[in-house]
Write a protein that holds these residues in place. Structure first.
Motif, PDB file in Angstrom:
ATOM      1  N   HIS A 163       0.834  -1.207   0.000  1.00  0.00           N
ATOM      2  CA  HIS A 163       0.000   0.000   0.000  1.00  0.00           C
ATOM      3  C   HIS A 163       0.865   1.253   0.000  1.00  0.00           C
ATOM      4  O   HIS A 163       0.647   2.181  -0.802  1.00  0.00           O
ATOM      5  CB  HIS A 163      -0.898  -0.026   1.245  1.00  0.00           C
ATOM      6  CG  HIS A 163      -1.835   1.132   1.361  1.00  0.00           C
ATOM      7  ND1 HIS A 163      -3.189   1.007   1.147  1.00  0.00           N
ATOM      8  CD2 HIS A 163      -1.634   2.439   1.701  1.00  0.00           C
ATOM      9  CE1 HIS A 163      -3.778   2.177   1.339  1.00  0.00           C
ATOM     10  NE2 HIS A 163      -2.855   3.063   1.680  1.00  0.00           N
ATOM     11  N   GLU A 164       1.865   1.302   0.880  1.00  0.00           N
ATOM     12  CA  GLU A 164       2.710   2.497   0.983  1.00  0.00           C
ATOM     13  C   GLU A 164       3.625   2.653  -0.225  1.00  0.00           C
ATOM     14  O   GLU A 164       3.878   3.776  -0.679  1.00  0.00           O
ATOM     15  CB  GLU A 164       3.528   2.452   2.276  1.00  0.00           C
ATOM     16  CG  GLU A 164       2.695   2.471   3.551  1.00  0.00           C
ATOM     17  CD  GLU A 164       1.719   3.638   3.619  1.00  0.00           C
ATOM     18  OE1 GLU A 164       2.066   4.744   3.139  1.00  0.00           O
ATOM     19  OE2 GLU A 164       0.604   3.445   4.148  1.00  0.00           O
ATOM     20  N   PHE A 165       4.112   1.554  -0.773  1.00  0.00           N
ATOM     21  CA  PHE A 165       4.943   1.674  -1.975  1.00  0.00           C
ATOM     22  C   PHE A 165       4.116   2.131  -3.168  1.00  0.00           C
ATOM     23  O   PHE A 165       4.622   2.854  -4.040  1.00  0.00           O
ATOM     24  CB  PHE A 165       5.665   0.357  -2.262  1.00  0.00           C
ATOM     25  CG  PHE A 165       6.937   0.201  -1.470  1.00  0.00           C
ATOM     26  CD1 PHE A 165       8.067   0.940  -1.790  1.00  0.00           C
ATOM     27  CD2 PHE A 165       6.987  -0.661  -0.384  1.00  0.00           C
ATOM     28  CE1 PHE A 165       9.237   0.822  -1.044  1.00  0.00           C
ATOM     29  CE2 PHE A 165       8.152  -0.789   0.364  1.00  0.00           C
ATOM     30  CZ  PHE A 165       9.278  -0.046   0.033  1.00  0.00           C
ATOM     31  N   VAL A 166       2.855   1.744  -3.229  1.00  0.00           N
ATOM     32  CA  VAL A 166       1.981   2.239  -4.291  1.00  0.00           C
ATOM     33  C   VAL A 166       1.791   3.748  -4.151  1.00  0.00           C
ATOM     34  O   VAL A 166       1.768   4.479  -5.151  1.00  0.00           O
ATOM     35  CB  VAL A 166       0.632   1.499  -4.280  1.00  0.00           C
ATOM     36  CG1 VAL A 166      -0.383   2.189  -5.195  1.00  0.00           C
ATOM     37  CG2 VAL A 166       0.823   0.056  -4.720  1.00  0.00           C
ATOM     38  N   HIS A 167       1.676   4.242  -2.921  1.00  0.00           N
ATOM     39  CA  HIS A 167       1.615   5.695  -2.726  1.00  0.00           C
ATOM     40  C   HIS A 167       2.866   6.371  -3.282  1.00  0.00           C
ATOM     41  O   HIS A 167       2.799   7.445  -3.900  1.00  0.00           O
ATOM     42  CB  HIS A 167       1.486   6.028  -1.238  1.00  0.00           C
ATOM     43  CG  HIS A 167       0.091   5.951  -0.700  1.00  0.00           C
ATOM     44  ND1 HIS A 167      -1.012   6.377  -1.406  1.00  0.00           N
ATOM     45  CD2 HIS A 167      -0.384   5.507   0.502  1.00  0.00           C
ATOM     46  CE1 HIS A 167      -2.104   6.190  -0.678  1.00  0.00           C
ATOM     47  NE2 HIS A 167      -1.753   5.663   0.474  1.00  0.00           N
ATOM     48  N   ASP A 177      -2.285  11.537  -6.016  1.00  0.00           N
ATOM     49  CA  ASP A 177      -3.680  11.845  -6.348  1.00  0.00           C
ATOM     50  C   ASP A 177      -4.449  10.653  -6.913  1.00  0.00           C
ATOM     51  O   ASP A 177      -5.570  10.811  -7.412  1.00  0.00           O
ATOM     52  CB  ASP A 177      -3.735  13.005  -7.349  1.00  0.00           C
ATOM     53  CG  ASP A 177      -2.962  12.709  -8.637  1.00  0.00           C
ATOM     54  OD1 ASP A 177      -2.397  11.609  -8.751  1.00  0.00           O
ATOM     55  OD2 ASP A 177      -2.928  13.599  -9.519  1.00  0.00           O
ATOM     56  N   GLY A 178      -3.859   9.463  -6.840  1.00  0.00           N
ATOM     57  CA  GLY A 178      -4.548   8.296  -7.375  1.00  0.00           C
ATOM     58  C   GLY A 178      -4.454   8.169  -8.879  1.00  0.00           C
ATOM     59  O   GLY A 178      -5.056   7.264  -9.468  1.00  0.00           O
ATOM     60  N   GLN A 219      -6.452   8.770  -3.959  1.00  0.00           N
ATOM     61  CA  GLN A 219      -5.140   8.157  -3.722  1.00  0.00           C
ATOM     62  C   GLN A 219      -5.241   6.902  -2.860  1.00  0.00           C
ATOM     63  O   GLN A 219      -4.530   5.913  -3.092  1.00  0.00           O
ATOM     64  CB  GLN A 219      -4.145   9.152  -3.101  1.00  0.00           C
ATOM     65  CG  GLN A 219      -4.567   9.823  -1.825  1.00  0.00           C
ATOM     66  CD  GLN A 219      -5.177  11.187  -2.080  1.00  0.00           C
ATOM     67  OE1 GLN A 219      -5.929  11.378  -3.051  1.00  0.00           O
ATOM     68  NE2 GLN A 219      -4.851  12.148  -1.213  1.00  0.00           N
ATOM     69  N   GLU A 220      -6.151   6.922  -1.887  1.00  0.00           N
ATOM     70  CA  GLU A 220      -6.323   5.727  -1.062  1.00  0.00           C
ATOM     71  C   GLU A 220      -7.037   4.624  -1.838  1.00  0.00           C
ATOM     72  O   GLU A 220      -6.760   3.438  -1.639  1.00  0.00           O
ATOM     73  CB  GLU A 220      -7.081   6.062   0.224  1.00  0.00           C
ATOM     74  CG  GLU A 220      -6.342   6.995   1.165  1.00  0.00           C
ATOM     75  CD  GLU A 220      -4.982   6.465   1.608  1.00  0.00           C
ATOM     76  OE1 GLU A 220      -4.711   5.246   1.449  1.00  0.00           O
ATOM     77  OE2 GLU A 220      -4.166   7.268   2.099  1.00  0.00           O
ATOM     78  N   ALA A 223      -4.368   2.849  -3.878  1.00  0.00           N
ATOM     79  CA  ALA A 223      -3.521   1.996  -3.042  1.00  0.00           C
ATOM     80  C   ALA A 223      -4.272   0.757  -2.562  1.00  0.00           C
ATOM     81  O   ALA A 223      -3.731  -0.354  -2.576  1.00  0.00           O
ATOM     82  CB  ALA A 223      -2.979   2.796  -1.855  1.00  0.00           C
ATOM     83  N   VAL A 224      -5.518   0.920  -2.138  1.00  0.00           N
ATOM     84  CA  VAL A 224      -6.318  -0.208  -1.646  1.00  0.00           C
ATOM     85  C   VAL A 224      -6.624  -1.183  -2.780  1.00  0.00           C
ATOM     86  O   VAL A 224      -6.519  -2.411  -2.604  1.00  0.00           O
ATOM     87  CB  VAL A 224      -7.623   0.305  -0.993  1.00  0.00           C
ATOM     88  CG1 VAL A 224      -8.615  -0.839  -0.783  1.00  0.00           C
ATOM     89  CG2 VAL A 224      -7.310   0.976   0.337  1.00  0.00           C
ATOM     90  N   ALA A 225      -6.995  -0.661  -3.941  1.00  0.00           N
ATOM     91  CA  ALA A 225      -7.279  -1.528  -5.088  1.00  0.00           C
ATOM     92  C   ALA A 225      -6.018  -2.285  -5.519  1.00  0.00           C
ATOM     93  O   ALA A 225      -6.095  -3.452  -5.915  1.00  0.00           O
ATOM     94  CB  ALA A 225      -7.822  -0.697  -6.253  1.00  0.00           C
TER      95      ALA A 225
END
Length: 258
Positions: A163-167, A177-178, A219-220, A223-225
């Motif tokens: 999740h954090e690396f995707v951010h 910003d996703g 953005q979340e 990361a969640v997806a």
């Protein structure tokens, strides 16, 4: 207690800044990586022998470029392996990826709060991981508990480190910003925005099996997806085929759910 912890954190970040310009030697040997990865990392176990070797080489490169350090805890080989694997998984489809916006990863014993405290009883001590901003720009903090749990639970579609690396990947274009412009072709931008809107609406209406946190903002959601995609690819492909296809194109990970 907080001042001591903050001091330790700042010292660790100072070490990151000092070592960022130097070639760093990996803190662990590769001799047991294969066995650890097969046991703990499903993504790796799905790869053929050639790609498993490439995956380990990419891990080595990451550990040579990014400093990983424990705060008031001693890290063992598995911790380094899981951090490096978390970094490689979402960018494995990109040959020459470097996390130029990351110099160090700090591992805390457990959850922490926005003041980076973990040695206090607090209702706000709920953070499992975060990408630093301001004076902590270029840094990541992860809970060791969350890091381990992300790979030990094979059914929850949740992995804090990924999740954090995707951010961080999302942030490479300058803003989180996703909409990862380095990954998505321009022609995919509008379809991705429309798909995010539809899926977030479904989350808000309790009509989605994506984690509720994905409905917080774009953005979340991304990361969640992405966690879902890398943790439970077959399930995502079955329940959300359009989202799966978009993420497959985004991360250039063809046929991942086979």
């Amino acid at each position: 207690m907080f001042s001591t912890l903050l001091f330790l954190t700042l010292v660790a970040f100072a070490v990151f800044a000092f070592t960022r310009t130097k070639k760093k030697k990996s803190p662990i040997s590769q001799s047991h990586w294969h066995a650890l990865l097969l046991k703990h990392v499903a993504f790796y176990s799905r790869l053929d022998t050639e790609n498993q070797l490439l995956f380990r080489k990419r891990m080595q490169l990451f550990l040579d470029e990014v400093y990983v350090e424990g705060v008031k805890i001693k890290l063992d080989a598995l911790d380094y392996v899981l951090v490096a694997a978390s970094a490689v998984i979402p960018v494995f489809g990109f040959k020459d990826w470097h996390y130029n916006n990351l110099s160090g990863v700090l591992i805390y014993p457990d959850v922490f709060n926005e003041d980076l405290q973990f040695e206090t009883v607090s209702k706000n001590r709920r953070i499992l991981g975060m990408v630093g901003t301001g004076q902590f720009e270029g840094q990541m903090i992860l809970s060791k508990t969350a890091l381990r749990q992300g790979f030990s639970n094979k059914t929850d579609k949740h992995n804090t480190a990924i999740h954090e690396f995707v951010h961080l990947i999302d942030k490479t274009d300058g803003v989180t910003d996703g909409l990862p412009e380095r990954l998505l072709q321009h022609s995919y931008t509008l379809p991705w925005l429309n798909l995010m809107h539809e899926e977030m609406e479904a989350i808000h209406k309790n009509k989605s099996d994506l984690r509720a946190y994905g409905g917080t903002n774009k953005q979340e959601f991304f990361a969640v997806a992405s966690e879902y995609f890398f943790e439970r690819p077959k399930l995502l492909k079955r329940k959300h085929p359009e989202l799966y296809k978009m993420l497959e194109d985004c991360f250039q990970t063809k046929n991942y759910a086979k």
